[in-house]
Design an enzyme around this catalytic site. Sequence first.
Site, PDB file in Angstrom:
ATOM      1  N   ASP A  54      -3.748   0.233  -9.663  1.00  0.00           N
ATOM      2  CA  ASP A  54      -3.626   1.055 -10.876  1.00  0.00           C
ATOM      3  C   ASP A  54      -3.956   0.279 -12.140  1.00  0.00           C
ATOM      4  O   ASP A  54      -4.650   0.782 -13.031  1.00  0.00           O
ATOM      5  CB  ASP A  54      -2.207   1.635 -11.000  1.00  0.00           C
ATOM      6  CG  ASP A  54      -1.930   2.728  -9.978  1.00  0.00           C
ATOM      7  OD1 ASP A  54      -2.867   3.126  -9.274  1.00  0.00           O
ATOM      8  OD2 ASP A  54      -0.776   3.180  -9.898  1.00  0.00           O
ATOM      9  N   THR A  95      -0.136  -1.554  -3.517  1.00  0.00           N
ATOM     10  CA  THR A  95      -0.270  -0.832  -2.246  1.00  0.00           C
ATOM     11  C   THR A  95      -0.613  -1.769  -1.094  1.00  0.00           C
ATOM     12  O   THR A  95      -0.237  -1.520   0.045  1.00  0.00           O
ATOM     13  CB  THR A  95      -1.356   0.257  -2.406  1.00  0.00           C
ATOM     14  OG1 THR A  95      -0.891   1.185  -3.372  1.00  0.00           O
ATOM     15  CG2 THR A  95      -1.637   0.990  -1.120  1.00  0.00           C
TER      16      THR A  95
HETATM   17  N1  ASP Z   1       0.511   2.445  -7.471  1.00  0.00           N
HETATM   18  C1  ASP Z   1      -0.149   1.368  -6.725  1.00  0.00           C
HETATM   19  C2  ASP Z   1      -0.136   0.128  -7.589  1.00  0.00           C
HETATM   20  O1  ASP Z   1      -0.927   0.037  -8.486  1.00  0.00           O
HETATM   21  C3  ASP Z   1      -1.529   1.783  -6.382  1.00  0.00           C
HETATM   22  C4  ASP Z   1      -2.332   0.764  -5.619  1.00  0.00           C
HETATM   23  O2  ASP Z   1      -2.014  -0.393  -5.486  1.00  0.00           O
HETATM   24  O3  ASP Z   1      -3.398   1.169  -5.083  1.00  0.00           O
HETATM   25  O4  ASP Z   1       0.674  -0.732  -7.371  1.00  0.00           O
END
Ligand code: ASP
Length: 316
Positions: free
Chosen positions: A96, A16
Site C-alpha cells: 500500500d 501482505t
Molecule cells: N495492506 C497491505 C499492506 O500494505 C497490502 C499489501 O501488502 O499488499 O501492508
Amino acid sequence: MANRKKHIVILATGGTIAGVGEPGKNTGYVSGQISAEDLVKSVPELSDYAEITTEQICNVNSDDITDKLWIKLSNRITELQEDESVDGIVVTHGTDTMDETAYFISLTVKCEKAVIVTGSMKPATAKNPDGPENLLGAVRAAAGFAVDDDPPANLVWVYFAGELFDARNVQKCSASAINAMGVNAPGEGSNWNALKEQNFFDVSKFESLPRVNVVYFTVDANPKILEYAACVSDGLVIAGAGSGEFSLAWAKVLENIDIPVVIASRTHHGLVTLNKSLAPGRICAGRLAPQKAAVLLKLVLTQTSRTDDIKRVFAL
Ligand code: ASP
C-alpha cells in the site's frame, strides 16, 4: 580464492508478504504476522544466491508505517551501507505505501549498495503466494544478479512481479493486480543519472518529521476541508484534478493559507504545470504523484519553510 557469497540483509517491516489468513484464500487475511526469519525459511532457494541475515524492523500493515518507523529504517540502512560485511539490503514491506517508503529511503540514505524493496499482493497462506518469487527476485537483484538491463546498484529500487522500478517514479497502480506496481510515466524509462542527482536529507538526528497532509479535490468539494487541513499541517499537498486544478471556491480559500502548498494531480500520471491564476506562487509537484510530493515536502520542511527554496528542491 573462491568468490564469497554475497551477504544480503533482509529488513522486514510486515505487509501482505508476511500476512496470514485462511489457508488457500487470497483475501480476508491479517498483514504483518510472519517473522522475517520464517519468511526466509519459506524460500530455501535464497541460499543459492546469497548469505542471508534478517532483522525485524516492525511487523505492521504498511498503512500503519509512521515517520518514526521511517527514521528507524533509514538509520539502520545507513549503518548497513557502512558495514563492510554487507553487500546489499532488501526491505520487505506492504504494497500500500511501499512507493512512499522506497522514495523516503532514496532521499535519506547515501547508497553505495543496492536497496531493494519488495512485498506481495497475496498473503503467505494463499494457494499460490507471490511473496516467495518476489523475495527471491529482490535478493537476486540486491546480490547483483540483474533482472533488468543492468540498473545501477547504488540506488533504491522496488522489485515486483519480475520488474525493477526506481524509487522516485514507482507507484502502486492497482488495488488487486498481481503486478500492482507501475510508474508515473510508462514507457519513458528511468533516467538513472538524474535519479542519482536528487536531493539528500539527513534525518538521523530527528525523532519526528513535519506534518504534511494531502487534500483530494473532487467536484464541489467543500473548501473547508482545505482550511481544516491547513490548521493541522506544516505543509499541504493538493491532489488536484487534471493538471492539478480545483474550483474557484478552493482557490479563494487557498489565498489565505500561509503554509507551503504543493500542487499535484490526482491522475497520478504525467506532468503538472501550475495554473498561475488558481494557485499563484505555489509549488508545483511536476511529475511527482501526490503521496510522493508529500514525502519530499516533509523532508524539505526539515530544512526550510521558504517557498522559493522549496520550489528549487521540487524543480530538481
Ligand atoms: N495492506 C497491505 C499492506 O500494505 C497490502 C499489501 O501488502 O499488499 O501492508
